[in-house]
Every structure is written in structure tokens, then in C-alpha cells.
Write a protein that holds these residues in place. Structure first.
Motif, PDB file in Angstrom:
ATOM      1  N   PRO A 104       0.847  -1.201   0.000  1.00 32.54           N
ATOM      2  CA  PRO A 104       0.000   0.000   0.000  1.00 32.54           C
ATOM      3  C   PRO A 104       0.880   1.248   0.000  1.00 32.54           C
ATOM      4  O   PRO A 104       1.980   1.252   0.549  1.00 32.54           O
ATOM      5  CB  PRO A 104      -0.784  -0.118   1.300  1.00 32.54           C
ATOM      6  N   LEU A 105       0.399   2.293  -0.638  1.00 35.20           N
ATOM      7  CA  LEU A 105       1.119   3.564  -0.628  1.00 35.20           C
ATOM      8  C   LEU A 105       0.506   4.446   0.456  1.00 35.20           C
ATOM      9  O   LEU A 105      -0.684   4.373   0.739  1.00 35.20           O
ATOM     10  CB  LEU A 105       1.040   4.235  -2.001  1.00 35.20           C
ATOM     11  N   LYS A 106       1.352   5.270   1.054  1.00 34.83           N
ATOM     12  CA  LYS A 106       0.938   6.112   2.176  1.00 34.83           C
ATOM     13  C   LYS A 106       0.462   7.472   1.660  1.00 34.83           C
ATOM     14  O   LYS A 106       1.121   8.093   0.830  1.00 34.83           O
ATOM     15  CB  LYS A 106       2.124   6.301   3.120  1.00 34.83           C
ATOM     16  N   LYS A 107      -0.678   7.931   2.158  1.00 31.70           N
ATOM     17  CA  LYS A 107      -1.212   9.229   1.743  1.00 31.70           C
ATOM     18  C   LYS A 107      -0.446  10.354   2.427  1.00 31.70           C
ATOM     19  O   LYS A 107      -0.256  10.341   3.637  1.00 31.70           O
ATOM     20  CB  LYS A 107      -2.697   9.340   2.054  1.00 31.70           C
ATOM     21  N   LEU A 108       0.000  11.314   1.631  1.00 30.79           N
ATOM     22  CA  LEU A 108       0.731  12.471   2.148  1.00 30.79           C
ATOM     23  C   LEU A 108      -0.212  13.653   2.329  1.00 30.79           C
ATOM     24  O   LEU A 108      -1.325  13.668   1.799  1.00 30.79           O
ATOM     25  CB  LEU A 108       1.857  12.841   1.176  1.00 30.79           C
ATOM     26  N   LYS A 109       0.254  14.668   3.032  1.00 28.68           N
ATOM     27  CA  LYS A 109      -0.562  15.853   3.293  1.00 28.68           C
ATOM     28  C   LYS A 109      -0.968  16.573   2.010  1.00 28.68           C
ATOM     29  O   LYS A 109      -2.017  17.202   1.959  1.00 28.68           O
ATOM     30  CB  LYS A 109       0.182  16.827   4.214  1.00 28.68           C
ATOM     31  N   ASN A 110      -0.135  16.494   0.967  1.00 32.12           N
ATOM     32  CA  ASN A 110      -0.455  17.181  -0.290  1.00 32.12           C
ATOM     33  C   ASN A 110      -1.475  16.409  -1.141  1.00 32.12           C
ATOM     34  O   ASN A 110      -1.819  16.829  -2.235  1.00 32.12           O
ATOM     35  CB  ASN A 110       0.812  17.453  -1.101  1.00 32.12           C
ATOM     36  N   GLY A 111      -1.944  15.261  -0.632  1.00 29.43           N
ATOM     37  CA  GLY A 111      -2.965  14.501  -1.342  1.00 29.43           C
ATOM     38  C   GLY A 111      -2.430  13.384  -2.216  1.00 29.43           C
ATOM     39  O   GLY A 111      -3.194  12.576  -2.720  1.00 29.43           O
ATOM     40  N   SER A 112      -1.131  13.327  -2.401  1.00 32.33           N
ATOM     41  CA  SER A 112      -0.564  12.246  -3.208  1.00 32.33           C
ATOM     42  C   SER A 112      -0.259  11.039  -2.319  1.00 32.33           C
ATOM     43  O   SER A 112      -0.254  11.137  -1.098  1.00 32.33           O
ATOM     44  CB  SER A 112       0.698  12.722  -3.925  1.00 32.33           C
ATOM     45  N   PHE A 113      -0.037   9.914  -2.965  1.00 27.56           N
ATOM     46  CA  PHE A 113       0.319   8.676  -2.268  1.00 27.56           C
ATOM     47  C   PHE A 113       1.737   8.303  -2.660  1.00 27.56           C
ATOM     48  O   PHE A 113       2.126   8.465  -3.822  1.00 27.56           O
ATOM     49  CB  PHE A 113      -0.638   7.549  -2.663  1.00 27.56           C
ATOM     50  N   LYS A 114       2.506   7.768  -1.702  1.00 27.48           N
ATOM     51  CA  LYS A 114       3.913   7.486  -1.955  1.00 27.48           C
ATOM     52  C   LYS A 114       4.359   6.233  -1.218  1.00 27.48           C
ATOM     53  O   LYS A 114       3.904   5.959  -0.114  1.00 27.48           O
ATOM     54  CB  LYS A 114       4.744   8.687  -1.497  1.00 27.48           C
ATOM     55  N   GLY A 115       5.264   5.491  -1.855  1.00 29.88           N
ATOM     56  CA  GLY A 115       5.835   4.316  -1.223  1.00 29.88           C
ATOM     57  C   GLY A 115       7.110   3.903  -1.927  1.00 29.88           C
ATOM     58  O   GLY A 115       7.294   4.192  -3.108  1.00 29.88           O
ATOM     59  N   THR A 116       7.996   3.226  -1.198  1.00 29.37           N
ATOM     60  CA  THR A 116       9.286   2.797  -1.740  1.00 29.37           C
ATOM     61  C   THR A 116       9.427   1.281  -1.600  1.00 29.37           C
ATOM     62  O   THR A 116       9.075   0.715  -0.567  1.00 29.37           O
ATOM     63  CB  THR A 116      10.446   3.507  -1.010  1.00 29.37           C
ATOM     64  N   VAL A 117       9.948   0.668  -2.656  1.00 29.05           N
ATOM     65  CA  VAL A 117      10.158  -0.774  -2.684  1.00 29.05           C
ATOM     66  C   VAL A 117      11.608  -1.034  -3.095  1.00 29.05           C
ATOM     67  O   VAL A 117      12.120  -0.376  -4.003  1.00 29.05           O
ATOM     68  CB  VAL A 117       9.209  -1.438  -3.706  1.00 29.05           C
ATOM     69  N   ASP A 118      12.268  -1.971  -2.418  1.00 27.68           N
ATOM     70  CA  ASP A 118      13.620  -2.388  -2.803  1.00 27.68           C
ATOM     71  C   ASP A 118      13.503  -3.546  -3.796  1.00 27.68           C
ATOM     72  O   ASP A 118      12.925  -4.583  -3.464  1.00 27.68           O
ATOM     73  CB  ASP A 118      14.422  -2.846  -1.588  1.00 27.68           C
ATOM     74  N   LEU A 119      14.047  -3.353  -5.000  1.00 33.88           N
ATOM     75  CA  LEU A 119      13.968  -4.377  -6.031  1.00 33.88           C
ATOM     76  C   LEU A 119      15.358  -4.742  -6.530  1.00 33.88           C
ATOM     77  O   LEU A 119      16.232  -3.882  -6.637  1.00 33.88           O
ATOM     78  CB  LEU A 119      13.118  -3.887  -7.208  1.00 33.88           C
ATOM     79  N   GLU A 120      15.534  -6.009  -6.853  1.00 30.85           N
ATOM     80  CA  GLU A 120      16.812  -6.503  -7.363  1.00 30.85           C
ATOM     81  C   GLU A 120      17.061  -5.945  -8.761  1.00 30.85           C
ATOM     82  O   GLU A 120      16.168  -5.933  -9.607  1.00 30.85           O
ATOM     83  CB  GLU A 120      16.772  -8.027  -7.394  1.00 30.85           C
ATOM     84  N   THR A 121      18.292  -5.473  -8.996  1.00 28.06           N
ATOM     85  CA  THR A 121      18.639  -4.937 -10.308  1.00 28.06           C
ATOM     86  C   THR A 121      18.864  -6.067 -11.307  1.00 28.06           C
ATOM     87  O   THR A 121      19.007  -7.225 -10.937  1.00 28.06           O
ATOM     88  CB  THR A 121      19.895  -4.049 -10.239  1.00 28.06           C
TER      89      THR A 121
END
Length: 98
Positions: free
Chosen positions: A43-60
Motif C-alpha cells: 500500500p502507498l501512504k497518503k501524504l498531506k499534499n494529497g498524493s500517495f507514496k511508497g518505496t520498494v527495494d527491487l533486485e537490479t
């Protein structure tokens, strides 16, 4: 929508940050081949500016198909590296190439 890639020098991992502007949305998630298409895994986290954001570590050295799930509706990332047709979904998926 936006994707930010940060390649780590110490290991073969890329930190991928997904940002989705969806002020009216209640729930946004990113689903894809990296999380077995599990709608609850990233799930992405809702920010105060109204957008959603999240980070995932992926193998190159891999490519990953993914889509956003915004309040139950799938949508693609306009800044994806490419698109790939998926017969199972009957639609195109966004592709992330690392």
C-alpha cells in the motif's frame, strides 16, 4: 504519477519510489510481479499534499510488470519504462526495467 530510481552502490538493489497524485482516493497500492500481484502487499501512504507514496527495494538486472490499484481500479504509470500486454489481465501492464 512518477517513479524515482535510486541504485545502491553497495548491493544489487534499486530503491524504487512510486508517487501517485490521487487527492480524492482513499486507497492506493502498487501491485506487480515483485509482490505476486498481492493487492495488500504494497500500500502507498497518503501524504498531506494529497498524493500517495511508497518505496520498494527491487533486485537490479530484472524487469518487473506492475500497475497501480486506486480505489479498486487498475491504472498504468505514464512514466513507466515500457508497457507489456498481459493475456491473463486482458490489458497492458507498466514495465519497470532495472
Amino acid at each position: 504519477m512518477a517513479i524515482k530510481k535510486q541504485f545502491l552502490k553497495s548491493k544489487p538493489v534499486c530503491k524504487v519510489t512510486f508517487t501517485v497524485p490521487a487527492e480524492e482516493a482513499k486507497n492506493v497500492a502498487v501491485v506487480g510481479s515483485f509482490n505476486e500481484w498481492d493487492v495488500e502487499a504494497t500500500p502507498l501512504k497518503k501524504l498531506k499534499n494529497g498524493s500517495f507514496k511508497g518505496t520498494v527495494d527491487l533486485e537490479t538486472g530484472n524487469s518487473y510488470e506492475f500497475r497501480y490499484l486506486i480505489d479498486g481500479s487498475y491504472t498504468n504509470e505514464v512514466e513507466a519504462d515500457s508497457l507489456a500486454w498481459n493475456d491473463y489481465a486482458g490489458a497492458e501492464n507498466s514495465v519497470l526495467s532495472l
